[in-house]
Design an enzyme around this catalytic site. Structure first.
Site, short mmCIF file in Angstrom:
data_model
loop_
_atom_site.label_atom_id
_atom_site.label_comp_id
_atom_site.label_asym_id
_atom_site.label_seq_id
_atom_site.Cartn_x
_atom_site.Cartn_y
_atom_site.Cartn_z
N GLU A 265 8.01 -7.33 61.76
CA GLU A 265 8.03 -7.72 60.35
C GLU A 265 7.92 -6.48 59.49
O GLU A 265 7.08 -5.62 59.73
CB GLU A 265 6.85 -8.64 59.98
CG GLU A 265 6.95 -10.07 60.40
CD GLU A 265 5.80 -10.91 59.84
OE1 GLU A 265 5.20 -10.52 58.80
OE2 GLU A 265 5.45 -11.93 60.45
N GLU A 319 10.41 -18.58 50.58
CA GLU A 319 9.81 -19.81 51.10
C GLU A 319 8.82 -20.37 50.07
O GLU A 319 7.74 -19.82 49.87
CB GLU A 319 9.11 -19.53 52.43
CG GLU A 319 10.07 -19.04 53.51
CD GLU A 319 9.34 -18.56 54.75
OE1 GLU A 319 8.76 -19.40 55.47
OE2 GLU A 319 9.34 -17.34 54.99
N LYS A 322 4.83 -21.32 50.83
CA LYS A 322 3.86 -20.38 51.41
C LYS A 322 2.67 -20.23 50.46
O LYS A 322 2.85 -20.06 49.24
CB LYS A 322 4.50 -19.02 51.66
CG LYS A 322 5.53 -19.01 52.77
CD LYS A 322 5.78 -17.61 53.29
CE LYS A 322 4.61 -17.12 54.13
NZ LYS A 322 4.89 -15.81 54.76
N GLU A 328 4.12 -13.70 48.32
CA GLU A 328 4.30 -14.39 49.60
C GLU A 328 5.52 -15.29 49.59
O GLU A 328 6.13 -15.54 50.63
CB GLU A 328 3.06 -15.19 49.96
CG GLU A 328 1.89 -14.36 50.43
CD GLU A 328 2.19 -13.63 51.73
OE1 GLU A 328 2.62 -14.30 52.70
OE2 GLU A 328 2.01 -12.40 51.80
#
Length: 470
Positions: A265, A319, A322, A328
């Site tokens: 990541e 997303e 999240k 985030e």
């Protein structure tokens, strides 16, 4: 005279063997699904293929996703979540059933190549650290029963918070309370199974917390004067590479120089809260665009120059469900409607089509432009010597390029047009570029065992300009 051409059979063998074995780095992507507005997996597979992405990492073993990936040619990393670690550690019959239900049922039609056993387990609030290595061992035994142990690797992504020290990079060390209970046993397991350590590295977090001390250009791979590590004397032009070398130094201090690392990541948010310094679309485009170029056209880190950089970007989509700060929910390269959040190259062909900028202070270090630059360009690149490689290594590479490699080294002979400046770095740069251009700028032809790297502005030593092709 700096350039001394002395060809030995050993030198030629070494470099021929190296070029056969050398690999360029790879760019892959994380496909997270904590959202209620994402396209169906079948459409996601089409998007991945259209973007030239042939590796994807998941955070579970969702049946719909794994089925959609079948026969796509895309390599897949799946995950056993943290909440299953205690069960996996306690009973091999559990891992037998889990592998049968989540791996062998889909593989090899779905090209599962690795399992991430947990995720950043050391910071899991449920204190699952003690279950990690026993779970990995049970999973390995279960894979072996089905003859999958040689084709599917096991590892576990660690966060940089597992380090006790990370600055300077040469001082890298793991937290003492983790070393004997889990780090050393895990690295032993990775060594024994031929696997690699998964590392999640986010320069954004370090920059946001220390923006008064860390240059934004340094964090984004942009033009900067670099930082010299007081411990090993190596010069760093990006925070990402310094973070990785801190991990390598920590591994080396425990005797695990032979275990490879994959960055599972890394990324930069395109939006954040007011206190999330540096979170912006422009900075995200710079970080990811420059990182991709660095991975696909460069060699390894200063501490491990021969090891290719293999990186999974975070993440495919924004997303919306999240939890946590705004950042985030804004790491995605794409919106859920499949439109790009910003333009960033993902393949070498795209990288070569982007415009780039010169390095800072005449450093000759490759510092590409951000991924959101769109003006047309020739995509031209040149190969130059890495002065940090050392005289012996540079001389051996120069010998090969001018000998077996077939580079045109006549202009750097004494009395010729490019003899001056009479230095090993200048002569090696000319020879390396000649070799690179003669080989049609193919990936892997500008490395020479870490002795060279690519630049995107015409190199110039003295009055000698380098050719762009033959």
């Amino acid at each position: 005279m700096a350039q001394k051409l002395k060809f030995s059979s050993f030198t030629l063998f070494f470099f021929v063997a190296f070029f056969v074995l050398a690999e360029s780095g790879s760019i892959s992507i994380n496909y997270g699904r904590i959202a209620n507005d994402l396209p169906p997996p079948s459409k996601v597979v089409e998007l991945l293929k259209a973007q030239g992405i042939d590796r994807v990492k998941l955070y579970d073993t969702d049946s719909t996703v794994l089925t959609a990936l079948a026969n796509s040619g895309i390599n897949v990393v799946v995950a056993l979540p943290n909440e299953l670690l205690s069960s996996a550690a306690a009973d091999q019959s559990f891992t037998d059933k889990w592998v049968q239900a989540n791996i062998s049922q889909y593989h090899p039609a779905t090209k599962i190549e690795a399992v991430a056993v947990g995720n950043e387990v050391f910071v899991d609030p449920n204190n699952t650290t003690r279950f990690l290595v026993p779970a990995m061992k049970n999973l390995q035994a279960s894979l072996k029963k089905l003859n999958l142990d040689s084709s599917i690797k096991l590892s576990s992504p660690i966060a940089l918070s597992a380090l006790q020290s990370s600055y300077p990079a040469s001082s890298g060390s793991f937290k003492s309370e983790l070393v004997e209970p889990v780090i050393r046993p895990m690295l032993d397991f990775l060594r024994q199974t031929g696997s690699y350590l998964m590392v999640n590295a986010y320069p954004f977090f370090a920059y946001a917390a220390n923006s008064d001390k860390i240059s934004l250009d340094y964090a984004l791979f942009r033009s900067n004067p670099g930082n010299v590590d007081s411990g090993n004397g190596l010069k760093y032009y990006s925070l990402f590479e310094a973070q990785l070398d801190a991990v390598f130094a920590a591994m080396s201090s425990l005797g695990y120089d032979d275990v490879n690392v994959v960055v599972t990541e890394t990324g930069w948010p395109s939006k954040g809260d007011e206190n999330e310094i540096g979170a912006s679309q422009q900075n995200a485009a710079s970080y990811n665009g420059n990182l991709v170029r660095r991975v696909l056209t460069g060699s390894g880190t200063p501490l491990r120059p021969k090891d290719p950089l293999n990186v999974y970007l975070f993440a495919l989509f924004n997303e919306n469900q999240k939890p946590g700060p705004t950042s985030e929910r804004n790491y995605g390269l794409f919106y859920p409607n499949e439109e790009k959040v910003y333009d960033v190259p993902l393949t070498l062909a795209e990288v070569n089509a982007k415009t780039s900028t010169p390095a800072a202070n005449g450093s000759k270090e490759q510092v590409p432009v951000s991924g959101d630059v769109s003006p047309a360009s020739t995509g031209q690149t040149w190969c130059v010597a890495n002065e940090n490689a050392g005289e012996e290594k540079l001389q051996a590479a120069l010998d090969y390029a001018c000998g077996e490699g077939g580079a045109d080294c006549r202009p750097i002979q004494e009395g010729s047009t490019c003899y001056n400046p009479d230095s090993l770095v200048a002569h090696a740069s000319y020879a390396f570029n000649s070799y690179y251009q003669k080989n049609a700028r193919r990936t892997g032809t500008c490395d020479f065992g870490g002795s060279a790297y690519l630049v995107t502005q015409t190199p110039k030593f003295g009055q000698c300009e380098f050719p762009t092709g033959y």
